[in-house]
Write a protein that holds these residues in place. Structure first.
Motif, mmCIF file in Angstrom:
data_model
loop_
_atom_site.group_PDB
_atom_site.id
_atom_site.type_symbol
_atom_site.label_atom_id
_atom_site.label_comp_id
_atom_site.label_asym_id
_atom_site.label_seq_id
_atom_site.Cartn_x
_atom_site.Cartn_y
_atom_site.Cartn_z
ATOM 1 N N THR A 104 9.170 8.165 -2.176
ATOM 2 C CA THR A 104 9.751 8.517 -3.535
ATOM 3 C C THR A 104 10.922 7.347 -3.399
ATOM 4 O O THR A 104 11.038 6.462 -4.310
ATOM 5 C CB THR A 104 10.928 9.821 -3.412
ATOM 6 N N LEU A 105 11.428 6.951 -2.269
ATOM 7 C CA LEU A 105 12.437 5.974 -1.928
ATOM 8 C C LEU A 105 11.856 4.723 -2.139
ATOM 9 O O LEU A 105 12.149 3.667 -2.534
ATOM 10 C CB LEU A 105 13.300 6.100 -0.655
ATOM 11 N N GLY A 106 10.491 4.675 -1.551
ATOM 12 C CA GLY A 106 9.818 3.507 -1.473
ATOM 13 C C GLY A 106 9.289 3.074 -2.979
ATOM 14 O O GLY A 106 9.374 1.860 -3.365
ATOM 15 N N CYS A 107 9.107 4.061 -3.684
ATOM 16 C CA CYS A 107 8.851 3.775 -5.259
ATOM 17 C C CYS A 107 10.060 3.063 -5.801
ATOM 18 O O CYS A 107 9.934 2.164 -6.948
ATOM 19 C CB CYS A 107 8.580 4.822 -6.018
ATOM 20 N N ILE A 108 11.172 3.509 -5.760
ATOM 21 C CA ILE A 108 12.754 2.773 -6.114
ATOM 22 C C ILE A 108 12.640 1.318 -5.520
ATOM 23 O O ILE A 108 13.031 0.551 -6.236
ATOM 24 C CB ILE A 108 13.858 3.563 -5.840
ATOM 25 N N TYR A 109 12.154 1.388 -4.307
ATOM 26 C CA TYR A 109 12.394 -0.105 -3.627
ATOM 27 C C TYR A 109 11.467 -1.003 -4.443
ATOM 28 O O TYR A 109 11.693 -2.086 -4.671
ATOM 29 C CB TYR A 109 12.114 -0.123 -2.016
ATOM 30 N N HIS A 139 9.960 -0.614 -7.381
ATOM 31 C CA HIS A 139 10.565 -0.877 -8.832
ATOM 32 C C HIS A 139 11.630 -1.868 -8.877
ATOM 33 O O HIS A 139 11.683 -2.817 -9.864
ATOM 34 C CB HIS A 139 11.090 0.544 -9.182
ATOM 35 N N LEU A 140 12.586 -1.943 -7.977
ATOM 36 C CA LEU A 140 13.721 -3.074 -8.022
ATOM 37 C C LEU A 140 13.283 -4.438 -7.719
ATOM 38 O O LEU A 140 13.318 -5.376 -8.291
ATOM 39 C CB LEU A 140 14.739 -2.752 -7.090
ATOM 40 N N ARG A 175 -4.892 5.182 -3.711
ATOM 41 C CA ARG A 175 -5.097 3.994 -4.337
ATOM 42 C C ARG A 175 -3.695 3.268 -4.689
ATOM 43 O O ARG A 175 -3.214 2.123 -4.622
ATOM 44 C CB ARG A 175 -6.052 3.938 -5.340
ATOM 45 N N GLY A 176 -2.969 4.200 -5.230
ATOM 46 C CA GLY A 176 -1.588 4.020 -5.900
ATOM 47 C C GLY A 176 -0.508 4.005 -4.986
ATOM 48 O O GLY A 176 0.784 4.417 -5.571
ATOM 49 N N SER A 177 -0.551 4.199 -3.856
ATOM 50 C CA SER A 177 0.324 4.646 -3.039
ATOM 51 C C SER A 177 1.514 3.679 -2.713
ATOM 52 O O SER A 177 1.062 2.559 -2.275
ATOM 53 C CB SER A 177 -0.172 5.010 -1.375
ATOM 54 N N SER A 178 2.822 4.199 -2.661
ATOM 55 C CA SER A 178 3.769 3.343 -2.365
ATOM 56 C C SER A 178 4.052 3.087 -0.748
ATOM 57 O O SER A 178 4.579 2.198 -0.636
ATOM 58 C CB SER A 178 5.196 4.133 -3.136
ATOM 59 N N VAL A 179 3.435 3.829 -0.171
ATOM 60 C CA VAL A 179 3.610 3.931 1.294
ATOM 61 C C VAL A 179 2.731 2.624 1.603
ATOM 62 O O VAL A 179 3.197 2.057 2.551
ATOM 63 C CB VAL A 179 3.043 5.239 1.870
ATOM 64 N N LEU A 238 8.735 3.804 -10.706
ATOM 65 C CA LEU A 238 9.975 4.640 -11.166
ATOM 66 C C LEU A 238 9.264 5.924 -11.512
ATOM 67 O O LEU A 238 9.797 7.240 -11.235
ATOM 68 C CB LEU A 238 10.802 4.133 -12.094
ATOM 69 N N CYS A 239 8.382 6.130 -12.438
ATOM 70 C CA CYS A 239 7.577 7.217 -12.781
ATOM 71 C C CYS A 239 6.679 8.049 -11.839
ATOM 72 O O CYS A 239 6.828 9.192 -11.625
ATOM 73 C CB CYS A 239 6.664 6.837 -14.256
#
Length: 685
Positions: free
Chosen positions: A65-70, A72-73, A174-178, A530-531
């Protein structure tokens, strides 16, 4: 500063999570840490799995989740920090070229070694703790010492196999933020899934054999059919193991390459494998491997939602070399980096088969178009070519896609003085997107120095040279390819000279959009990261609430069997993911309706389509001919091509047949040229 702080925090959290795995089999963890944590986290609402989810599940989902924010920024502010020259990284150079592992770099070998050390450490630690009082345990159970050791060895193998299962699903999300946080893409991580899968099935098979031998020697074969209401369910484990063995057998290279459809369909047994694994060990212990599978489920469901929408196939360019270029209409918000791929389904050929293809268009030059190239090299692709090249008129063509997926936007293309692109056959398709990206940068007046490009491609027949014409973008504006320092060396290996009969023009077909067609759009909109973070966090919160309700009802009114409870929890997990993903998807689809109406009302070909035919006689086409040298009846001398490069930094990218990629990797890793930095592309079709 915010991104740097998030990155540092994520790094510390990840290191702490990995340290937990090394401490997990120790006596300190079992006798001191875990009892204290369980005592402090004991709750009426979450039961015994509460502490397990807190220790093993929550950290990874929080990182995701925090990686998604990172991310996105980074997307919002433009993360283009790789355009400077940097020294060649030795860790990314191949150290192993041939063998069962394929092409392996020093960095990959280091991480594989650390993973094997973790497995070995866990195995020895578990066995050491279990064998300490094995004599007393054997006498109390009426067993021989070797029989007790065999039972404990089987238990240890099950515990260690769960470590492999924990990491098994990360590479195929496939769409992993990790994955994106550590600079990987799903297509480049497939081999890690293969490695971990082989190790996991080896350990789980040994785990099952140990218990079968133990039950046979102690005359307890009736345990094979045991389905405990509270304890471990043996029969569930056996069903899961059989499903795993089916997937394992059909995934062997000898079977997968010759019978891909058998491999593809059999691999869907993973659903039964996971379900019966949870029934076997109980949901509380399964929470250890839950985070990777949880992220995979979210990704898989989002892909399912996207695949249900028919996309708008605007045009197709038919090449004489049994190759077709498909052009889809897309929303401008869909951005993809060079070498990205999409998965394509054509119901008219097969409603179940999905095939990956490299995207050849450039999202900067073609803001409203997405292109891919398919060469007839199998039954599915041959059927597609026959349908599109048919002289019968076609009003529409139904296609669904998943993606795009690809490496991070910063692809390290500008870090070198020269890019040497080596391809064989249809392996040229990833290089089309790379050349178009550099062509865009060169023609846009960017101050960044564009590297020289040497494209060396090998074809069997001269008719295949038509694929070089796809380097030119089909766009409404004329782009002069002469602004790019491009040299093309094409080799025709099975012909001694040019065949004039092969010089046939490209045939272009336009399809009128259907009323239910939609452009290719981002499944989660322009703020996709973000979504995605919102879906991960909100679905997990909803999942916890459902667990709390069931646990409260369970404590007050009735007692569920362990398998029934696990079944409820798995159902709750799927419901939470489906509800949050559907809500986000529908909201984004509502935002996309204006663009959708524009596509459906399009009764004439788009502007770029009108240039498809006349582009062959334009200045860009003449510049392409001048940059191309064709060699007949010979193969490229890869050693000469690479060793004669005197530039300080040479980026070498190989795409195509495995043997060719291995040969290039062996040359780059020989140590005879320190200026070569190798990269392999194996996921091309």
């Amino acid at each position: 500063m915010v991104r740097s702080a998030i990155k540092l925090f994520l790094l510390l959290l990840f290191l702490g999570y990995m340290m937990l795995w090394f401490m997990m089999p120790t006596k300190l963890c079992f006798d001191h840490w875990l009892p204290k944590i369980r005592a402090k986290t004991k709750s009426t609402y979450f039961g015994q799995q509460g502490s397990t989810m807190l220790i093993y599940t929550f950290p990874i989902l929080f990182i995701a989740t925090l990686g998604c924010i990172y991310l996105h920024l980074g997307k919002k502010h433009g993360d283009h920090n790789v355009e400077g020259r940097v020294p060649t990284s030795k860790l990314k150079q191949p150290v192993m070229v041939k063998g069962p592992l394929g092409i392996v770099s020093w960095m990959e070998l280091s991480f594989l070694t650390m993973f094997l050390v973790l497995l070995a450490w866990s195995t020895t630690s578990y066995l050491n703790g279990m064998f300490t009082h094995i004599d007393q345990m054997a006498s109390r159970s009426g067993l021989l010492v070797w029989e007790a050791k065999l039972e404990m060895s089987g238990l240890t193998l099950g515990l260690v196999g769960n470590i492999c299962l924990t990491f098994l699903f990360f590479p195929v999300t496939r769409g992993s933020s990790v994955l994106r946080l550590i600079g990987l893409s799903s297509e480049a991580s497939i081999k890690y899934h293969i490695w971990v899968g082989h190790i996991a099935m080896t350990i789980f098979t040994a785990h099952g054999l140990c218990y079968l031998v133990f039950w046979a020697k102690t005359e307890q074969l009736s345990q094979v059919l045991k389905w405990g209401k509270i304890e471990v369910s043996n029969m569930a484990g056996e069903i899961g193991l059989v499903c795993g063995l089916g997937m394992w057998a059909t995934s062997l290279p000898q079977i997968r390459r010759k019978m891909f459809e058998l491999f593809y369909y059999t691999h869907h047994l993973y659903i039964l494998f996971i379900v019966f694994f949870v029934f076997h060990v109980g949901f509380s212990y399964a929470c250890i491997m839950l985070p990777g599978f949880y992220l995979f489920l979210i990704d898989r469901y989002l892909r399912f939602l996207q695949s249900q929408q028919r996309v708008s196939l605007v045009a197709a360019r038919i090449l004489p070399c049994q190759t077709v270029e498909l052009n889809f209409c897309k929303s401008p918000e869909v951005n993809h980096s060079p070498r990205s791929i999409i998965f394509v389904n054509v119901p008219a050929i097969s409603k179940l088969q999905w095939h990956p293809f490299t995207i050849t268009s450039n999202s900067n030059m073609d803001t409203d178009k997405l292109s891919m190239v398919v060469k007839s090299e199998g039954r599915w692709s041959s059927d597609l070519y026959q349908k599109l090249s048919s002289p019968l008129p076609m009003d529409g063509f139904q296609v669904s896609i998943e993606g795009p997926y690809g490496p991070p936007a910063s692809t390290h293309l500008l870090r070198h003085d020269i890019l040497v692109l080596l391809s064989g056959g249809s392996g040229i398709t990833p290089f089309i997107s790379i050349i178009r990206e550099l062509l865009y940068k060169a023609s846009s007046g960017s101050s960044t120095r564009i590297p020289h490009i040497l494209l060396t491609c090998a074809f069997k027949k001269s008719i295949d040279l038509a694929m070089l014409e796809l380097i030119l973008p089909v766009s409404g504006t004329t782009v002069d390819i002469s602004c790019l320092q491009l040299q093309i060396e094409a080799y025709v290996t099975r012909e001694k000279g040019a065949d004039e009969d092969n010089h046939k023009p490209l045939q272009t077909v336009w399809f009128k959009p259907n009323a239910i067609d939609a452009p290719v759009f981002a499944i989660l909109g322009p703020n996709s990261w973000l979504c995605l973070g919102l879906i991960i966090s909100s679905s997990f919160v909803m999942f916890l609430l459902l667990i709390a309700i069931l646990s409260r009802y369970h404590n007050s009114n009735m007692v569920y069997a362990s398998s029934a409870t696990a079944g409820f929890y798995m159902l709750f997990m799927c419901l939470a993911i489906a509800m949050t993903a559907n809500a986000t998807f529908l909201w984004n689809k509502k935002q996309n309706r204006k663009r959708l109406r524009q596509i459906r009302n399009m009764d004439t070909p788009p502007a770029w389509f009108n240039n498809c035919d006349r582009e062959l006689e334009s200045l860009p086409y003449q510049s392409l001919l001048q940059a191309t040298n064709v060699h007949y009846g010979e193969r490229p001398d890869l050693k000469k091509i690479l060793f004669e490069r005197k530039e300080s930094s040479v980026g070498v990218i190989a795409s195509g047949p495995r043997e060719m990629r291995q040969e290039v990797a062996a040359i780059c890793s020989s140590g005879l040229a320190d200026n070569l930095q190798f990269e392999s592309i194996s996921f091309t079709w």
